[in-house]
Design a protein around this motif. Structure first.
Motif, PDB file in Angstrom:
ATOM      1  N   PRO A 181       0.613  -1.253  -0.054  1.00 54.80           N
ATOM      2  CA  PRO A 181       0.011  -0.017  -0.034  1.00 54.80           C
ATOM      3  C   PRO A 181       0.995   1.080  -0.099  1.00 54.80           C
ATOM      4  N   ALA A 182       0.394   2.277  -0.930  1.00 52.30           N
ATOM      5  CA  ALA A 182       1.252   3.504  -0.990  1.00 52.30           C
ATOM      6  C   ALA A 182       1.570   4.356   0.288  1.00 52.30           C
ATOM      7  N   GLY A 183       0.808   4.388   1.104  1.00 47.91           N
ATOM      8  CA  GLY A 183       0.526   5.027   2.293  1.00 47.91           C
ATOM      9  C   GLY A 183       1.226   4.668   3.524  1.00 47.91           C
ATOM     10  N   GLN A 184       1.693   3.283   3.425  1.00 51.54           N
ATOM     11  CA  GLN A 184       1.886   2.647   4.967  1.00 51.54           C
ATOM     12  C   GLN A 184       3.432   2.614   5.163  1.00 51.54           C
ATOM     13  N   GLY A 185       4.296   3.279   4.421  1.00 47.62           N
ATOM     14  CA  GLY A 185       5.863   3.593   4.839  1.00 47.62           C
ATOM     15  C   GLY A 185       6.156   4.230   5.797  1.00 47.62           C
ATOM     16  N   GLY A 186       5.329   5.075   6.039  1.00 49.07           N
ATOM     17  CA  GLY A 186       5.562   6.324   6.866  1.00 49.07           C
ATOM     18  C   GLY A 186       4.977   5.845   8.418  1.00 49.07           C
ATOM     19  N   ARG A 187       5.438   4.907   9.017  1.00 48.78           N
ATOM     20  CA  ARG A 187       4.937   4.242  10.246  1.00 48.78           C
ATOM     21  C   ARG A 187       5.049   5.275  11.596  1.00 48.78           C
ATOM     22  N   VAL A 188       6.404   5.942  11.560  1.00 51.83           N
ATOM     23  CA  VAL A 188       6.473   6.713  12.729  1.00 51.83           C
ATOM     24  C   VAL A 188       5.782   8.046  12.399  1.00 51.83           C
ATOM     25  N   THR A 189       5.699   8.311  11.425  1.00 55.54           N
ATOM     26  CA  THR A 189       4.966   9.724  10.973  1.00 55.54           C
ATOM     27  C   THR A 189       3.531   9.542  11.564  1.00 55.54           C
ATOM     28  N   GLU A 190       2.939   8.449  11.034  1.00 55.80           N
ATOM     29  CA  GLU A 190       1.591   8.439  11.570  1.00 55.80           C
ATOM     30  C   GLU A 190       1.185   7.857  12.760  1.00 55.80           C
ATOM     31  N   LEU A 191       2.204   7.353  13.544  1.00 55.31           N
ATOM     32  CA  LEU A 191       1.854   6.811  15.007  1.00 55.31           C
ATOM     33  C   LEU A 191       2.446   7.710  15.895  1.00 55.31           C
ATOM     34  N   VAL A 192       3.464   8.792  15.584  1.00 52.60           N
ATOM     35  CA  VAL A 192       3.990   9.755  16.721  1.00 52.60           C
ATOM     36  C   VAL A 192       4.037  10.952  16.120  1.00 52.60           C
ATOM     37  N   ALA A 193       4.524  11.411  14.870  1.00 47.23           N
ATOM     38  CA  ALA A 193       4.779  12.725  14.552  1.00 47.23           C
ATOM     39  C   ALA A 193       3.407  13.486  14.301  1.00 47.23           C
ATOM     40  N   ARG A 194       2.652  12.779  13.497  1.00 52.44           N
ATOM     41  CA  ARG A 194       1.399  13.407  13.233  1.00 52.44           C
ATOM     42  C   ARG A 194       0.520  13.649  14.364  1.00 52.44           C
ATOM     43  N   LEU A 228      -1.657  17.647  17.906  1.00 49.10           N
ATOM     44  CA  LEU A 228      -2.284  18.058  19.267  1.00 49.10           C
ATOM     45  C   LEU A 228      -1.600  19.442  19.687  1.00 49.10           C
ATOM     46  N   HIS A 229      -0.141  19.573  19.242  1.00 47.70           N
ATOM     47  CA  HIS A 229       0.526  20.576  19.993  1.00 47.70           C
ATOM     48  C   HIS A 229       0.844  21.878  19.134  1.00 47.70           C
ATOM     49  N   GLY A 268      15.435  13.335  15.684  1.00 46.77           N
ATOM     50  CA  GLY A 268      14.303  14.437  16.049  1.00 46.77           C
ATOM     51  C   GLY A 268      14.766  15.452  15.119  1.00 46.77           C
ATOM     52  N   VAL A 269      15.564  15.592  14.330  1.00 43.86           N
ATOM     53  CA  VAL A 269      16.101  16.844  13.659  1.00 43.86           C
ATOM     54  C   VAL A 269      14.850  17.223  12.610  1.00 43.86           C
ATOM     55  N   GLU A 270      14.242  16.475  11.864  1.00 46.62           N
ATOM     56  CA  GLU A 270      13.299  16.856  10.762  1.00 46.62           C
ATOM     57  C   GLU A 270      12.105  17.634  11.498  1.00 46.62           C
ATOM     58  N   LEU A 271      11.347  17.012  12.958  1.00 48.10           N
ATOM     59  CA  LEU A 271      10.404  17.578  13.352  1.00 48.10           C
ATOM     60  C   LEU A 271      11.005  18.988  14.123  1.00 48.10           C
ATOM     61  N   ALA A 278      11.316   7.043  17.183  1.00 45.97           N
ATOM     62  CA  ALA A 278       9.842   7.431  17.852  1.00 45.97           C
ATOM     63  C   ALA A 278      10.067   8.148  19.057  1.00 45.97           C
ATOM     64  N   ALA A 279      11.018   7.773  20.008  1.00 52.45           N
ATOM     65  CA  ALA A 279      11.501   8.133  21.038  1.00 52.45           C
ATOM     66  C   ALA A 279      12.197   9.278  21.031  1.00 52.45           C
ATOM     67  N   ALA A 280      13.082   9.361  20.176  1.00 53.18           N
ATOM     68  CA  ALA A 280      13.904  10.695  19.928  1.00 53.18           C
ATOM     69  C   ALA A 280      12.930  11.825  19.337  1.00 53.18           C
ATOM     70  N   ILE A 281      12.067  11.407  18.489  1.00 49.74           N
ATOM     71  CA  ILE A 281      11.116  12.405  17.957  1.00 49.74           C
ATOM     72  C   ILE A 281      10.230  13.052  19.100  1.00 49.74           C
ATOM     73  N   TYR A 282       9.614  11.994  20.077  1.00 49.12           N
ATOM     74  CA  TYR A 282       8.922  12.675  20.942  1.00 49.12           C
ATOM     75  C   TYR A 282       9.783  13.441  21.968  1.00 49.12           C
ATOM     76  N   ARG A 283      10.872  13.033  22.341  1.00 48.79           N
ATOM     77  CA  ARG A 283      11.780  13.683  23.018  1.00 48.79           C
ATOM     78  C   ARG A 283      12.097  15.325  22.560  1.00 48.79           C
ATOM     79  N   THR A 284      12.187  15.237  21.154  1.00 50.73           N
ATOM     80  CA  THR A 284      12.468  16.601  20.458  1.00 50.73           C
ATOM     81  C   THR A 284      11.123  17.403  20.715  1.00 50.73           C
TER      82      THR A 284
END
Length: 318
Positions: free
Chosen positions: A168-181, A186-187, A219-222, A259-265
């Protein structure tokens, strides 16, 4: 979605085809463009990416890209040799700003690349892309050449989990969908319109990048996206559809660390006060059952490059 974002989305979202190369070359004038490929053991893919950029975007008669640098972060394979043979200038991470001890992580490489390049516009492209298209560069550089009020541009694309036609075309960004988005919605709901907030392909004006702190790790991108919003505002941010992104996917344990690094950022940006312990425990099955593996979460950040004496001196001389 906020009304401001609903208004922003059609005004600041484009396709790479909206700006053909001849239009970009006309708009470029004296603006210089640097492309940076951060690379760690990417000998299988980096050569083709460099070759495409040189062939399609660095024609001596009408170059869109003035400088192509592979910033090698300690590869143990032939990444540096392959990149150089394909025509890139290869710079070792440890050779840039040697007075500051190197921290591991992608963000560290991107931060140091500002001192290793000179372009007015800096474009970052991950070095593990397959079936690479020059649109990944020209597409995201384009708005910075044609829209004076745009300062930061992210690529957007489909990310199939198992390669072209293989999932499926959209299922490669798992950390994006579960954490970053969820974090952004929300914030920082003003950033809810970005399709690929964690994507490694983006371009920005040097005058913005040199003012931003860089998380040294995942976490650099976020971090850059959030800080760019606060520095120049939503209308100075944009995104461009470049089609499909094919690359090597991380295993679940690596995604957990990411995911942990992105959450920490995000946490650091939400509060500079009391923060929880930046450690992550994961489990692997061993000889006697599940065994814990605990490690640090990326939390170090580099200051804005404009505050670094060597960078300020180079800019003064230039």
């Amino acid at each position: 979605m906020l009304d401001e974002v609903a208004s922003w989305l059609p005004r600041r979202s484009w396709r790479a085809a909206d700006r053909p190369l001849d239009l970009l070359l006309e708009a470029k004038r004296s603006t210089s463009v640097s492309v940076v490929l951060p690379a760690l053991n990417e000998e299988a893919t980096v050569g083709e990416i460099v070759s495409v950029i040189r062939r399609e975007l660095m024609d001596p008669g009408a170059p869109l890209v003035d400088e192509l640098v592979v910033l090698d972060s300690g590869s143990t394979d032939r990444t540096a040799q392959v990149a150089a043979a394909a025509g890139a200038r290869v710079v070792a991470r440890d050779a840039v700003l040697p007075r500051i001890p190197v921290a591991p992580g992608k963000g560290e490489v991107l931060w140091r690349s500002l001192l290793a390049t000179g372009g007015d516009v800096v474009c970052f492209v991950d070095a593990d892309l397959r079936e690479f298209s020059a649109d990944f560069v020209s597409g995201i550089v384009g708005p910075l050449l044609t829209e004076p009020d745009v300062h930061f541009v992210k690529a957007m694309y489909d990310r199939p989990l198992a390669g072209a036609g293989g999932g499926p075309a959209g299922q490669g960004g798992r950390v994006t969908e579960l954490v970053a988005r969820p974090l952004l919605n929300l914030h920082w709901p003003m950033l809810a319109g970005f399709v690929q907030p964690l994507g490694g392909e983006y371009a920005a004006r040097r005058s913005l990048l040199e003012r931003l702190p860089f998380p040294v790790g995942y976490g650099v991108e976020l971090g850059l996206l959030v800080d760019a919003l606060h520095t120049v505002g939503l209308d100075a941010l944009a995104q461009v559809d470049v089609g499909m992104r094919l690359h090597r996917h991380q295993d679940d344990a690596a995604l957990g660390r990411m995911a942990a690094a992105i959450y920490r950022t995000a946490q650091v940006r939400l509060s500079r006060g009391h923060l929880v312990r930046p450690r992550l425990t994961q489990f692997v099955r061993g000889e006697h059952g599940f065994e814990p593996r605990t490690g640090d979460v990326d939390s170090q950040e580099r200051p804005p490059m404009a505050e670094i004496a060597e960078y300020a001196e180079r800019r003064r001389v230039a």
